[in-house]
Enzyme design. Sequence first.
Site, PDB file in Angstrom:
ATOM      1  N   SER A   1      -1.576   4.598   5.477  1.00  0.00           N
ATOM      2  CA  SER A   1      -1.182   3.254   4.983  1.00  0.00           C
ATOM      3  C   SER A   1       0.055   3.624   3.903  1.00  0.00           C
ATOM      4  CB  SER A   1      -2.049   1.985   4.471  1.00  0.00           C
ATOM      5  OG  SER A   1      -2.541   2.631   3.192  1.00  0.00           O
ATOM      6  N   LYS A   2       0.699   2.577   3.369  1.00  0.00           N
ATOM      7  CA  LYS A   2       1.660   2.569   2.381  1.00  0.00           C
ATOM      8  C   LYS A   2       1.134   3.365   1.142  1.00  0.00           C
ATOM      9  CE  LYS A   2       4.730  -0.950   3.923  1.00  0.00           C
ATOM     10  NZ  LYS A   2       5.343  -2.432   3.456  1.00  0.00           N
ATOM     11  N   ARG A   3      -0.155   3.247   1.010  1.00  0.00           N
ATOM     12  CA  ARG A   3      -0.513   3.832  -0.456  1.00  0.00           C
ATOM     13  C   ARG A   3      -0.499   5.536  -0.452  1.00  0.00           C
ATOM     14  NH1 ARG A   3      -5.027   2.121   2.191  1.00  0.00           N
ATOM     15  NH2 ARG A   3      -6.906   3.866   2.567  1.00  0.00           N
ATOM     16  N   HIS A   4      -0.500   5.840   0.756  1.00  0.00           N
ATOM     17  CA  HIS A   4      -0.512   7.302   0.914  1.00  0.00           C
ATOM     18  C   HIS A   4       0.973   8.008   0.993  1.00  0.00           C
ATOM     19  CE1 HIS A   4      -4.259   6.277   3.372  1.00  0.00           C
ATOM     20  NE2 HIS A   4      -4.560   7.207   2.364  1.00  0.00           N
ATOM     21  N   GLY A   5       2.081   7.151   0.554  1.00  0.00           N
ATOM     22  CA  GLY A   5       3.289   7.372   0.668  1.00  0.00           C
ATOM     23  C   GLY A   5       4.116   6.978   1.711  1.00  0.00           C
TER      24      GLY A   5
END
Length: 507
Positions: A268-272
Site C-alpha cells: 500500500s501507499k505506506r510502503h512508498g
Amino acid sequence: MDTGKIRVRFAPSPTGLLHVGNARTALFNWLFARRMGGDFILRIENTDAERSGERHEKQIIEDLCWLGLNWDEGPNEVDGGERGAFGPYRQAKRTEIYAAHTKRLLLDEQAYRCFCTPEDLEAERKKALAEHRPQVYSGKCRGLSKALITQNLSKGKPYAVRLKIPGNPIRFHDMVRGDLEFAPGTISDPILVRSAQGGANGASPGVPVYNYVVAVDDALMGITHVIRGDDHISNTPKQVAIFEAFNWKVPEFAHLSTILGSDRERLSKRHGATSISSFREMGYLPEALVNYLALLGWGAEDGKTEIFTPDQLVHAFALERVTPSPAIFDVEKLNRLNRHFMKLAEPARLASLCWDYFGGLMPGKEDASDAVLVWFFHVVALLAPSVNHLDALPAKAAFIFHIDPGLARDDEENAAILKTDSARTVLTELAARVRAHSGGVTASDFATWMNEVKEAAAVDGNDLYHPVRIALTGSHSGPDFDKLIPLIEQGAALSLGIPSVRERLEQ
C-alpha cells in the site's frame, strides 16, 4: 464466440492510478498473449459512473503505453476511439447488451426478481448471525408467483435480479492453484442487477453488478484465459455460474499471488511509491520496471536468471511457473535492475529523460545551445551509474553547478582532512600552478600539476587527492579527475554560472 486463438484481457477500473499489482496483472496477460501468439484486449470497466473518470482512464492508458504493453483491441491510445471487432470496450457503452442478457436469463428462469428491501436483507443477516449460520441470502423470492411478481412490477416496486445457483458444487481449475470447489451454500444467489424497477411510467433496467458484466463481457469477447489477482478468487464461482447459466464455455483461470510490502502486509501507499506514474516521475526506466514486475510471482526456468529484456521475457514466460505464494516487493532489487538498465541505455536517451529534473539549474531545453546539450549529455553519462533512478541526478550533480566552501568544511571528515599541514601544502601548490596558467584547464594539464604537487608536497594517495577533491567538489569521493575536470571547465565556459577549477581553488 470462438476465434481459435488465445485471448486475454486486462480490465482496469478508471477510479484511480494504475498501481504495481494491476500493472503486474496487465504484464502477465500481455506476456501470455505474446508468448502464445494470442490477442491482448484492454477493456475499461467504468460502470461506476460516480467514481470513474476520463482523467484516470487516460493515465492508465499512458502508463500501459509507457510500459510497452500494447494491446490488440480496445481504446485507441491517441484519439479516444476504439479498435476491434468485439466492442464497445468501455462497459458504460454496453448497458443495452447487459439488459438484453438479463431478459434472457429471466425468460429461461435462470434468474429471478428479488423484491427484498435493504431492511429485509439486514434482518436476514442478523438472524443468520444469531443462529451461527452463513450470512447469505435465503432465496425467499425464488418461489414468488407470477401473479405477485406482476403485481409488484405494476406498482413500480424496486427489485434486484438474482442468479439461481444450482444445488451442486461449483468447480473450476485454476492454472496457478489447481482444482477449486465451492459449495452452493457459501455463494447463495448472487445479485446480477441492482435497483431495477417496473411501473406504468416505464421500467428501469437497473445497474448491473461487477461479477455479471465481467462474465458477459468475457464470454462475448471470446476471452479464453482470465489472469488476475487472487483477490478475485471469491468472485470466480459466481462468474462460473453465470457462464453455465448461459451455456457458455468457461474460460481458464489463473489467479496471481498477492504482492506484499517488506513487512509482509499487503502493499500500500505506506510502503512508498506503488503507482506506475510515481515510478515514471522518479525516473525509473520502463524496461527495468517490467523486468521487476515479471519476477513478482514468476521465475525463469533455470531458477537463476533475473535480468530480461521485454523480448526475452516473452520467450521465457510460462503460466506454469507462476507461484501462488505471496510476492514481496523489494525496492532495492528494483533499484539494482534499474541501475543495470541505465548502464545499458543510450546516454542521449537518459539525458533527454532527466533534463526537466534539473529545473532552474539549466536553461529551457528549447533554448539550450548544442554545446550545452552535448555538455549535459556527458554529465549524465558520468553520473547516472551512481544513482538508483534519474530524479536523484540533480543532487548527485549539484557540486558541478555550485560549491559552498563553508558546508564542505563543516563536514567532519572533510574538516579533519583539510586541517592537516599536508592538505594545506597540496592546495597551495596546486592553486599556484592554476593561477600561473592562462586559459582553460585540461585533463592533461591537471594530471601534470598533480604529479608536480606530489613531488613538491611529498605526499601520495589519499593525502594528495582528498584535499583537492574536497576543494573541487565539496566531497572527498567522486568521479575520476580525468573525466571531472573537462566537465567543470566546459560548464564554466558555457555561461551556466558554473565555477571553474581556478575559482574553486580560490574559494
